[in-house]
Motif scaffolding. Sequence first.
Motif, short mmCIF file in Angstrom:
data_model
loop_
_atom_site.label_atom_id
_atom_site.label_comp_id
_atom_site.label_asym_id
_atom_site.label_seq_id
_atom_site.Cartn_x
_atom_site.Cartn_y
_atom_site.Cartn_z
N ASP B 432 6.94 34.10 28.60
CA ASP B 432 7.07 32.67 28.40
C ASP B 432 5.73 31.95 28.55
OD1 ASP B 432 9.71 32.95 27.89
OD2 ASP B 432 10.40 32.31 29.87
N GLN B 433 4.96 32.37 29.55
CA GLN B 433 3.65 31.75 29.74
C GLN B 433 2.75 32.03 28.54
OE1 GLN B 433 2.31 33.32 33.50
NE2 GLN B 433 3.21 31.64 34.65
N TYR B 436 3.84 29.94 25.58
CA TYR B 436 3.45 28.54 25.78
C TYR B 436 1.99 28.35 25.40
CZ TYR B 436 3.44 23.96 28.13
OH TYR B 436 3.37 22.62 28.41
N GLY B 454 -5.96 31.76 36.88
CA GLY B 454 -5.06 30.89 37.63
C GLY B 454 -4.41 31.63 38.78
N TYR B 455 -4.02 32.85 38.48
CA TYR B 455 -3.36 33.72 39.48
C TYR B 455 -4.30 33.99 40.66
CZ TYR B 455 -1.94 38.43 41.06
OH TYR B 455 -1.59 39.53 41.79
N LYS B 457 -6.79 32.07 41.59
CA LYS B 457 -7.48 30.85 42.00
C LYS B 457 -7.57 30.65 43.50
CE LYS B 457 -8.20 26.34 40.22
NZ LYS B 457 -7.78 25.45 39.17
N PRO C 87 9.25 23.24 29.80
CA PRO C 87 7.83 23.62 29.83
C PRO C 87 7.56 24.61 30.97
CG PRO C 87 8.07 21.26 29.57
CD PRO C 87 9.43 21.78 29.92
N VAL C 88 6.74 25.60 30.67
CA VAL C 88 6.49 26.71 31.60
C VAL C 88 5.41 26.34 32.60
CG1 VAL C 88 5.80 29.14 31.71
CG2 VAL C 88 7.08 28.30 29.75
N GLU C 89 5.60 26.76 33.84
CA GLU C 89 4.56 26.53 34.86
C GLU C 89 3.54 27.66 34.80
OE1 GLU C 89 6.17 25.91 38.72
OE2 GLU C 89 7.51 24.31 38.05
N ILE C 90 2.29 27.32 34.83
CA ILE C 90 1.25 28.35 34.88
C ILE C 90 0.40 28.10 36.12
CG2 ILE C 90 -0.53 29.57 33.60
CD1 ILE C 90 0.55 28.34 31.05
N PRO C 91 0.73 28.74 37.23
CA PRO C 91 0.07 28.44 38.50
C PRO C 91 -1.44 28.69 38.43
CG PRO C 91 1.99 29.85 38.84
CD PRO C 91 1.76 29.76 37.36
N SER C 94 -5.71 24.86 35.66
CA SER C 94 -5.71 23.40 35.64
C SER C 94 -5.44 22.90 34.23
CB SER C 94 -7.05 22.87 36.13
OG SER C 94 -8.04 23.07 35.15
N VAL C 142 -1.04 23.60 35.28
CA VAL C 142 -0.15 23.35 34.16
C VAL C 142 1.32 23.35 34.60
CG1 VAL C 142 0.59 24.13 31.88
CG2 VAL C 142 -1.79 24.42 32.58
N ASN C 143 1.91 22.18 34.58
CA ASN C 143 3.34 21.98 34.88
C ASN C 143 3.76 22.39 36.29
OD1 ASN C 143 3.99 20.98 32.33
ND2 ASN C 143 4.09 23.05 31.50
N ASN C 154 3.92 15.22 30.02
CA ASN C 154 2.78 16.12 29.85
C ASN C 154 2.82 16.78 28.47
OD1 ASN C 154 0.52 17.61 30.48
ND2 ASN C 154 1.66 19.21 31.54
#
Lengths: 468, 484, 249
Positions: B432-433, B436, B454-455, B457, C87-91, C94, C142-143, C154
């Motif tokens: 999904d990521q 997106y 991001g992972y 970070k 919407p997908v979260e991408i930890p 930014s 992101v989200n 967003n």
Amino acid sequence: MQTTQKSIKERIIHYVENHSGEILQNDPPEMAQLRRKAFQLFKTQGIPGRNLESWKNTDIQSILDQEYHCSPEPESRKINVETFFHCNIPDLDTLMVNTLNGYYIYRHSPLKKHPNGVIIGSLAEAKKQYPQLVDENYGKCAIDTIDGMISLNTALANDGVFVYVPDNVEMKEAIQIVHINHNEERLLTNVRNLIVVGKNSSLTLVHCDDSYTKQAAFINSLTEIIVKQNAVVDHYKLQNLNNNTTLINQVFFSQFADSRVHSVAMTLNGGLIRNYAHTRFHEPGAEANVLGLYLVDKTQNVDNQVYINHTAPNCTSNELFKGLIDDQAKAIFNGHIKVHRNAQKTIAYQNNKNLLLTDKARIVAKPFLEIYADDVKCSHGATVGQLDNDALFYLMSRGISKESARMLLMYAFAAEVINEIKIDVLRNQIDDMVKKRLHGELDICETCVLHCQNREREITFPIDMSKI
Amino acid sequence: MGKENQQEEILQHVTQNEYKYGFVTDVEMEIAPVGLNEDTVRYISAKKNEPEWLLAFRLNAFRKWETMKMPTWAHLDIPPIDYQAISYYAAPKNLPKYSSLEEVDPELLKTFDKLGISLEEQKRLAGVAVDAVFDSVSVKTTFQETLKKHGIIFCSFSDAVQEYPDLVQKYMGSVVPPHDNFFAALNSAVFSDGSFCYIPRGVRCPIELSTYFRINTANTGQFERTLIVADEESYVSYMEGCTAPQRDENQLHAAIVEIIVMKDAEVKYSTVQNWYPGNKEGNGGIYNFVTKRGICKGNNAKLSWTQVETGSAKTWKYPSCILLGDNTIGEFYSVAVTNNYQQADTGSKMIHLGKNTKSTIISKGISAGHSDNSYRGLVKMVKKAANARNYSQCDSLLLGDKCGAHTFPYIKTENQTSMVEHEATTSKISEDQLFYCNQRGISTESAIGLIVNGYAKEVLNKLPMEFAIEAQKLLSISLEGSVG
Amino acid sequence: MLSIKNLTVSIENKQILKGLNLEINKGEVHAIMGPNGTGKSTLANIIAGKNIYTIEEGTIDYMGKNLMEMEVDERANEGIFLSFQYPVEIPGVSMVNFMRTAINEQRQYHGKDPLSAAEFLQKMEEKKKLVEIHSKLTNRSVNEGFSGGEKKKNEIFQMAMLEPVLAILDETDSGLDIDALRVVANGVNKLRNENNAFIVITHYQRLLDYIIPDFVHVLFEGKIVKSGGKELALELEQKGYEWLNQPSK
């Protein structure tokens, strides 16, 4: 180190070489072959020492340096077990089978085929009557030659319990296996059980290890449980031994497609207990819940080794082990989940939680994950700590004494596992027993609550639970 | 929908992406005869003009080493190493002491230029002092003047032995004793050079101290030794970065880092490592067997390790904290990336000895290709460590189905009031990521770079600025499109 | 611009779209309505290129190109934008970094130089104002940790940044309070012009009070069963989806 005396390994080798005729007498050809191989392997492996990673914290070599005798076959197997043993879970409605010092004992016949096709009885007898059935399944799970205790059992064990449930049979009555140790001298017992549950069948097993006398014993027990396609097995293991006993308990589950296993291990008492639980998923769609609770005190040692081997895709394992460690007791938890390359879509959870109740209690936890497939959901957690202070404060703010609040929280901690026992009477009994332990009343009993002399006495918390 | 083809292509592109720091500098070298015996140890010590006590230290370590065996418990597949086939000392010949950069061998400066860490560049950059180690001997140290003003000693280990023998003798081997482990013993016997750093009482080091290591010359093991002493109420942030040129033979690196943190002092130690990991078939590459350990000796001391590991063919490394003083804090933040046939077994040890000690372990493993990436960590709380706390989180990310991610935590607690929490998860980048990101026009390759950064970070944020940017680039380069 | 012919799509052997036809031209806003589970989101995902479906039959032509042959990011760079229902979260990634990567990959695709940091920030400020977004959102991952409304705003912000040719809003109104709904609608209205087109997928008529569609289609059991002007939406609102059963059967 005693140099003059022969080591336990040498003594065992000596024993086997002198008794090979007796040991091999009932074996079908394939089994005899297996036994010889295992003996050769044991010769190189010996008794596992602390130089092995998985035995690092548990020393059995020094125990076995003492004089132990290989348990001889009893003169008669026709023993009425009730003459010296009562299962004191009064309403537990089970089909009970027994072994004494590793040999199957019985009132009427050593092996019985029930009308629904279920066969229950002595493994040694099954070897004679159903050699093909035994050969097909024996030694098929315990193939991992991890250490000498497995090869020792395969080389030496002569008897134990055999249960065969054919395809499409739902066993309503639980089978209770009680292993009793009763002897005047120190015994080294190797006992072997083989349980086969056919396709679409179900079975509930209650597996008790009890010691009757105070004499020290060393029990090396190995159980193979084969769970065929779509079969369901509930497995309860109760360990309640005297503090001089060493128990090495090895259970191997082989799970085939869509099978389900629910296993709860309760370690309540014992000198040194090592549980090795191995689950292997051979085919997709299988599920295993593996739970354990260990309540140890005094100088007891409990060592739980749980190995979950995902060799097929789409299987789910859930592991929860909780420990309350009191006095100078020591607990070890080694969890190991292995997900093989092809075992995609595996879901595997592992959780180990421990409460240390004194300053002398010790815990070593090693929750391992070894993962070679990418499309998996795996996680593990391990905690060591004490009771939640916020919860303690909350209870005390409701007027509950600190001692009672502590007890409540400890009980709640244990209850998560206890509640997974699906047999009501058994769960209630364990529940009582844990409450007793938390009250510190367990020492009062000569043996333990399962044989408790004061069953009449109700165990209650001095708190009105409804007020919380 | 052709997605697999695309991923295949990306994979090819990445695996063809050769290590860009692979070159050999043509500088005349003075190399010790191949092999290891007491004479080799004496040779090294004599070459370096060392005092008697240091030779004794080395010989003692060597005798210990001879009785030891290489550890085999790690989840690494290491072919036998012939320790007698390695040369244990290599120094650029006729090494003069430089007073300015102009005097430095131009070939050497070119090497640093190619690495993107030229001293001139560094000099211009905001306040970073560089102690560059070219193979075994320190070549140039800058910013000595600034540091001197604060009473900070930052020099090569060899210089420290000559100029501050008392300090070196007092602290060397006090955290990592010579017999600690096989590789530590080897290092203690034959260590070539390294860095020494002393921050006096009450001094906050105004600049980030930095060392770039680099291995040159085929078949020379590198045995660095770093000793950092932070006196009471002092502070220092120390950065270590590594690159090595491409070689077909495996090169052995067995370093020791010792850190002593006194009462109320704080040390931050950051590493970005991109040593040559071997080629895409798994040939060549550095063997990195390192012992890094620090002690929080006085109360309220703090030691923090941050590492970003993208290099080495085999990594065996467990930066550790001994929390001796009360209220001391140990931290370990790690990102370890393995690709192709790399293997890493890395993690941390937190030994809680004092009261109210706290430790945090955050480990992010990323495996791709045919690699194996293991976290191995020990958290130990002894009886005296009342109210000690540990929190560990070890996450693994798998890219592709031919790699492995493993977590081996060891928890030992003997204290009723201590608390240990360990959590770990293993997952892959979610479809999904990726979808997106793709939908926003971002290619799969860039998307993986973004998501992995991001992972990681949480860890990258702990690095000093200069390092964080380099580390981010490294992560993307090491992994570009390696999803399979 | 977009021409869908006889589109038949299944997932895990279950047919979801059964011969769907749709024509969209520049400057048009199409609303697609219909009860839950009739394939609205599937249609959106198919256009964007999600590869979990099996296309059994039919064609999708987008500005003279066969859309089926294009990768997801290629479609995006050709101007297709999907505002996600979830919407997908991408930890850890930014919003700034995310958007800058997206914009520059799009520019690269069209043979343009990447935006400098300053140019990018300026553009971002402009678009934020346009869609009334607080500066805080763009500083976060992101989200990650966004509320439902924030996530949808967003999406609209990203749409403003990427300036799509064809934007698909998949239930962008679901779970929004009236203020957020207004922000989303205003964003769309400001962005709509004669060179782009919108597909607004919604369950309720409410959103269409703010975004006035040129066409309304009713998607039911995998097919467009009724098309009409904006008044069709009102009719649906009054009668519910139940009455669709009667005329079609």
